[in-house]
Design an enzyme around this catalytic site. Structure first.
Site, PDB file in Angstrom:
ATOM      1  N   LYS A 131       4.496   4.582  -0.603  1.00 40.61           N
ATOM      2  CA  LYS A 131       3.193   4.826   0.713  1.00 40.61           C
ATOM      3  C   LYS A 131       3.225   2.892   1.537  1.00 40.61           C
ATOM      4  CE  LYS A 131      -0.741   2.668  -0.867  1.00 40.61           C
ATOM      5  NZ  LYS A 131      -1.445   1.646  -0.472  1.00 40.61           N
ATOM      6  N   ASN A 132       3.383   2.239   0.967  1.00 38.84           N
ATOM      7  CA  ASN A 132       3.970   0.494   2.066  1.00 38.84           C
ATOM      8  C   ASN A 132       4.852   0.744   2.563  1.00 38.84           C
ATOM      9  OD1 ASN A 132       0.891   0.456   0.285  1.00 38.84           O
ATOM     10  ND2 ASN A 132       1.925  -1.170  -1.727  1.00 38.84           N
TER      11      ASN A 132
ATOM     12  N   CYS B  96      -9.061  -0.519  -0.104  1.00 38.26           N
ATOM     13  CA  CYS B  96      -9.717  -0.125  -1.678  1.00 38.26           C
ATOM     14  C   CYS B  96     -10.520  -1.703  -1.796  1.00 38.26           C
ATOM     15  CB  CYS B  96      -8.774  -0.395  -2.806  1.00 38.26           C
ATOM     16  SG  CYS B  96      -7.722   0.941  -3.280  1.00 38.26           S
TER      17      CYS B  96
ATOM     18  N   ARG C 235     -10.325  -9.581   2.152  1.00 35.07           N
ATOM     19  CA  ARG C 235      -9.082  -9.376   2.206  1.00 35.07           C
ATOM     20  C   ARG C 235      -9.128  -9.864   3.616  1.00 35.07           C
ATOM     21  NH1 ARG C 235      -7.202  -4.315  -0.247  1.00 35.07           N
ATOM     22  NH2 ARG C 235      -5.086  -4.556   0.204  1.00 35.07           N
TER      23      ARG C 235
ATOM     24  N   ASP D 284       0.185  -4.799  -7.580  1.00 33.71           N
ATOM     25  CA  ASP D 284       0.053  -3.672  -7.886  1.00 33.71           C
ATOM     26  C   ASP D 284       0.563  -2.470  -9.209  1.00 33.71           C
ATOM     27  OD1 ASP D 284      -1.185  -3.435  -5.161  1.00 33.71           O
ATOM     28  OD2 ASP D 284       0.784  -2.341  -4.282  1.00 33.71           O
TER      29      ASP D 284
ATOM     30  N   ARG E  93      -4.680   8.363  -2.890  1.00 37.32           N
ATOM     31  CA  ARG E  93      -4.528   7.871  -1.537  1.00 37.32           C
ATOM     32  C   ARG E  93      -2.401   6.867  -1.925  1.00 37.32           C
ATOM     33  NH1 ARG E  93      -7.722   2.267  -0.403  1.00 37.32           N
ATOM     34  NH2 ARG E  93      -5.793   2.578   0.962  1.00 37.32           N
TER      35      ARG E  93
HETATM   36  C1  UD1 Z   1      -0.028  -4.803   0.409  1.00 33.15           C
HETATM   37  C2  UD1 Z   1       0.161  -3.800  -0.174  1.00 33.15           C
HETATM   38  C3  UD1 Z   1      -1.045  -3.786  -1.316  1.00 33.15           C
HETATM   39  C4  UD1 Z   1      -0.337  -4.905  -2.327  1.00 33.15           C
HETATM   40  C5  UD1 Z   1      -0.189  -6.584  -1.026  1.00 33.15           C
HETATM   41  C6  UD1 Z   1       0.194  -7.400  -2.525  1.00 33.15           C
HETATM   42  C7  UD1 Z   1       0.296  -2.101   1.665  1.00 33.15           C
HETATM   43  C8  UD1 Z   1      -0.562  -1.209   2.473  1.00 33.15           C
HETATM   44  N1  UD1 Z   1      -0.662  -2.707   0.712  1.00 33.15           N
HETATM   45  O1  UD1 Z   1      -1.140  -5.237   1.065  1.00 33.15           O
HETATM   46  O2  UD1 Z   1      -0.681  -2.359  -1.887  1.00 33.15           O
HETATM   47  O3  UD1 Z   1      -1.281  -4.919  -3.314  1.00 33.15           O
HETATM   48  O4  UD1 Z   1       0.123  -5.802  -0.070  1.00 33.15           O
HETATM   49  O5  UD1 Z   1       1.602  -6.717  -2.682  1.00 33.15           O
HETATM   50  O6  UD1 Z   1       1.486  -2.246   2.023  1.00 33.15           O
HETATM   51  N2  UD1 Z   1      -4.620 -12.640   3.229  1.00 33.15           N
HETATM   52  C9  UD1 Z   1      -5.271 -14.000   3.661  1.00 33.15           C
HETATM   53  N3  UD1 Z   1      -4.854 -13.758   4.913  1.00 33.15           N
HETATM   54  C10 UD1 Z   1      -4.126 -13.151   5.727  1.00 33.15           C
HETATM   55  C11 UD1 Z   1      -3.661 -12.029   4.658  1.00 33.15           C
HETATM   56  C12 UD1 Z   1      -3.763 -12.118   3.929  1.00 33.15           C
HETATM   57  O7  UD1 Z   1      -5.378 -14.474   3.032  1.00 33.15           O
HETATM   58  O8  UD1 Z   1      -4.399 -13.176   6.960  1.00 33.15           O
HETATM   59  C13 UD1 Z   1      -4.088 -12.765   1.053  1.00 33.15           C
HETATM   60  C14 UD1 Z   1      -5.204 -11.464   0.832  1.00 33.15           C
HETATM   61  O9  UD1 Z   1      -6.778 -12.039   0.476  1.00 33.15           O
HETATM   62  C15 UD1 Z   1      -4.817 -11.315  -0.399  1.00 33.15           C
HETATM   63  C16 UD1 Z   1      -2.934 -12.017  -0.517  1.00 33.15           C
HETATM   64  O10 UD1 Z   1      -3.587 -13.012   1.014  1.00 33.15           O
HETATM   65  O11 UD1 Z   1      -5.202 -12.329  -1.357  1.00 33.15           O
HETATM   66  C17 UD1 Z   1      -2.282 -10.766  -0.159  1.00 33.15           C
HETATM   67  O12 UD1 Z   1      -2.631  -9.684   0.671  1.00 33.15           O
HETATM   68  P1  UD1 Z   1      -0.876  -9.289   1.631  1.00 33.15           P
HETATM   69  O13 UD1 Z   1       0.627  -9.880   1.044  1.00 33.15           O
HETATM   70  O14 UD1 Z   1      -1.371  -9.719   3.219  1.00 33.15           O
HETATM   71  O15 UD1 Z   1      -1.564  -8.035   1.135  1.00 33.15           O
HETATM   72  P2  UD1 Z   1      -1.166  -6.732   2.336  1.00 33.15           P
HETATM   73  O16 UD1 Z   1      -0.727  -7.249   3.225  1.00 33.15           O
HETATM   74  O17 UD1 Z   1      -3.225  -6.579   2.402  1.00 33.15           O
END
Ligand code: UD1
Length: 421
Positions: free
Chosen positions: A25-26, A119, A124, A310, A402
């Protein structure tokens, strides 16, 4: 959607057999958004049929692309991209809708979208995404909950340093820089396999991306991307979840269509618990849980190649029946223990304090009515129910759907007594 549906699980059946792992999915979600950049028809094979990939296809249709599915192949015709706005309802459906931002800015120079949903794992933010795009020349303003993003004369390359290796921000930067003017140098990039998969697709389309999968990625912007045919990598989290399911029942399974090298961050812990694992060429992995009973040491979630956040919840479910105490430290998301009270209903002994959880293994779990509150936490309840004495009823399937394609069919094919009602 399917809030009224439930999974009924009669536990304590040993899982045995062979199971094929579906596409990630990711990976599929950023790949579907990347198709926006390719002028013409891209073909994505091994694209999982999930509610999240359906939502991505609806976003594509909304902005003018023609999207159709045949089996596990999705074709995206991005010859004409005319829409520049993603409606609030689609943005709220999933957080990864934010990766359409980089792709749309790259293709049309304009995008209007609301803050993404997904989720509920705590706040986030998307500050890292927005700051990088601004440094590449995008003007971004926020009004009434909407983000108005413009790259008037087009985006340009920049030297970018992420303060945290965010997966989504890295993806948005790859998408935005592929056709930006000049070279982008990204430091502290996320190293997840899904990043390398996205770069592979973009490079097949004509992009020049070097170092994806490592901490420093260099992207030389090109004029235009042409479509290509690509196969989505296997889902390492789904594979890990099904291994947890097999191991908690002391079963023996062979996974096919998986990449064991993507699972090193957690497969070593399965072995520390007493599992026997053999990997074969051609994406096959044999796992035996006959001797699984040792509680693993402290588990700390980390960016790849560390232990993935995850897999934390399904792995915690596995630890609930191990002998001894395990400590889980969640370092990525602030609110990712929502499965804990439900595991306790199933008889587990788990205590939470902030971002730390202590699991004291119990001899047996007992069937109960439980409710999924998010995707991976929902999968953890299925894992636990498979080992619980008696019948469990799991609701909240809209979350599980999902990320897991026909979870009940997959588990039934290896001997689980599970049905959807
Ligand atoms: C992706 C994955 C999700 C996985 C996560 C971490 C997808 C669709 N989802 O989510 O399944 O759990 O990686 O491996 O690929 N953060 C900030 N500012 C930002 C962006 C992120 O503070 O602009 C923080 C987030 O709040 C979180 C951490 O960084 O605490 C990790 O987030 P991120 O790696 O961006 O995860 P996702 O891309 O949302």
């Amino acid at each position: 959607m399917n809030d009224s549906q439930k999974l009924i699980v009669n536990g304590c059946r040993r899982l045995e057999g062979e199971l094929c792992v579906h596409g990630a999915k990711n990976s599929a979600l950023p790949l579907l958004s990347a198709a926006v950049l390719a002028h013409g028809e891209s073909v994505l094979h091994n694209c999982p049929a999930l509610t999240d990939t359906d939502a991505a296809c609806r976003i594509l249709s909304h902005i003018g692309c023609k999207c159709r599915r045949s089996g596990d192949t999705v074709t995206v015709d991005a010859s004409n991209v005319f829409g520049a706005e993603i409606p609030d309802s689609l943005m709220r459906e999933m957080r990864s809708s934010i990766v359409f931002l980089g792709a749309m800015l790259g293709r049309t120079g304009h995008c209007r979208l609301s803050f993404p949903g997904g989720c509920d794992l705590g706040t986030r933010p998307i500050d890292l995404h927005l700051s990088a795009l601004k440094q590449m020349g995008a003007a971004i303003s926020e009004q009434h909950g909407f983000l108005e993003c413009n790259a008037g004369k087009g985006l340009h390359g920049a030297k970018l340093v992420l303060s945290f290796p965010s997966v989504g921000a890295t993806e948005n930067i790859l998408l935005a820089s592929a056709t930006a003017k000049g070279t982008t140098e990204l430091h502290n990039a996320a190293r997840e396999p899904e990043i390398a998969d996205l770069a592979d697709y973009l490079n097949k389309c004509g992009a020049r991306i070097h170092g994806a999968g490592e901490s420093v990625i260099v992207i030389e912007g090109v004029e235009r991307l042409a479509p290509c045919e690509h196969s989505v990598i296997p889902d390492r989290i789904v594979a890990g979840t099904y291994l947890c399911a097999a191991l908690i029942t002391h079963g023996e399974v062979i996974l096919t269509h998986c990449f064991p090298e993507h699972m090193n961050g957690f497969s070593q812990l399965f072995e520390a618990m007493g599992a026997r694992i053999y990997t074969y060429g051609g994406g096959k992995m044999y796992v035996s849980g006959k001797k699984v009973n040792i509680a693993p040491p402290t588990i700390r979630t980390m960016p790849y190649p560390g232990f993935p956040t995850d897999i934390q919840a399904p792995f915690m479910a596995l630890c609930t029946t191990a002998q001894g105490t395990s400590v889980f430290v969640e370092t990525i998301f602030e609110n990712r223990f929502r499965h804990v009270p439900e595991l306790v209903r199933l008889g587990a002994s788990v205590k939470t304090e902030g971002r730390v959880c202590v699991v004291q293994g119990v001899p047996r779990l007992t069937g109960a009515k439980v409710r999924a509150a998010e995707l991976r936490g929902g999968a953890a309840l299925v894992v636990a129910a498979l080992a619980a004495e008696g019948t469990s009823e799991i609701s909240g399937l809209q979350y599980i759907d999902r990320g897991y394609e026909n979870i009940e069919g997959a588990l039934r094919s290896i001997g689980a007594d599970i049905k959807r009602v």
